[in-house]
Design a protein around this motif. Sequence first.
Motif: not given
Length: 168
Positions: A56-70
């Motif tokens: 869960r933590q790795l998936s959340e980290a991937a989602m947070a980074y990929i969806n960050d507008r930068s």
Amino acid sequence: VLAIGGVKALESISDIAHRILRPIWHDPRVLYALACGAVSCPNLQPEPFYADQLDRQLSEAAMAYINDRSCIRIEDDQLGLPSLYRWYREDFGPTDRDVINHLMAYAAPNLAMKLQGFERINDALGHGAGDVVLSAPGAGAGPGALQLPQADRHPAAGGRAPGPPGGA
């Protein structure tokens, strides 16, 4: 430095990332849990990683980074990505389509739909300014700024290339 039987086993955080985590797990999400020191790299996570919550933590980290507008840059029908995806291309797959499919797996629905239309990544449309490693010597860091040891810097900032010492 971690020595086992008098032999240097690990010299840096980079060794842990590139000689243990990436080679053993073969999961590109590990890259989202590691902070390389570049502005365009994933942020440090706000909590420690736990074995029973790791997926869960790795998936959340991937989602947070990929969806960050930068992270993802779309300009004039071209797709640009931070150098993380070029530096560690083999972790995401050999083709641009493999990288795009990885992004789509963690992208919010609207972003995933936009990504569907791309077959290629324009490396020239990356994030040059954001790829500057914060610990780079002479990068204008003020007094008291954190300076990573050379072994923990990305090779672009004078660090050692990922992998075992000597490139073996």
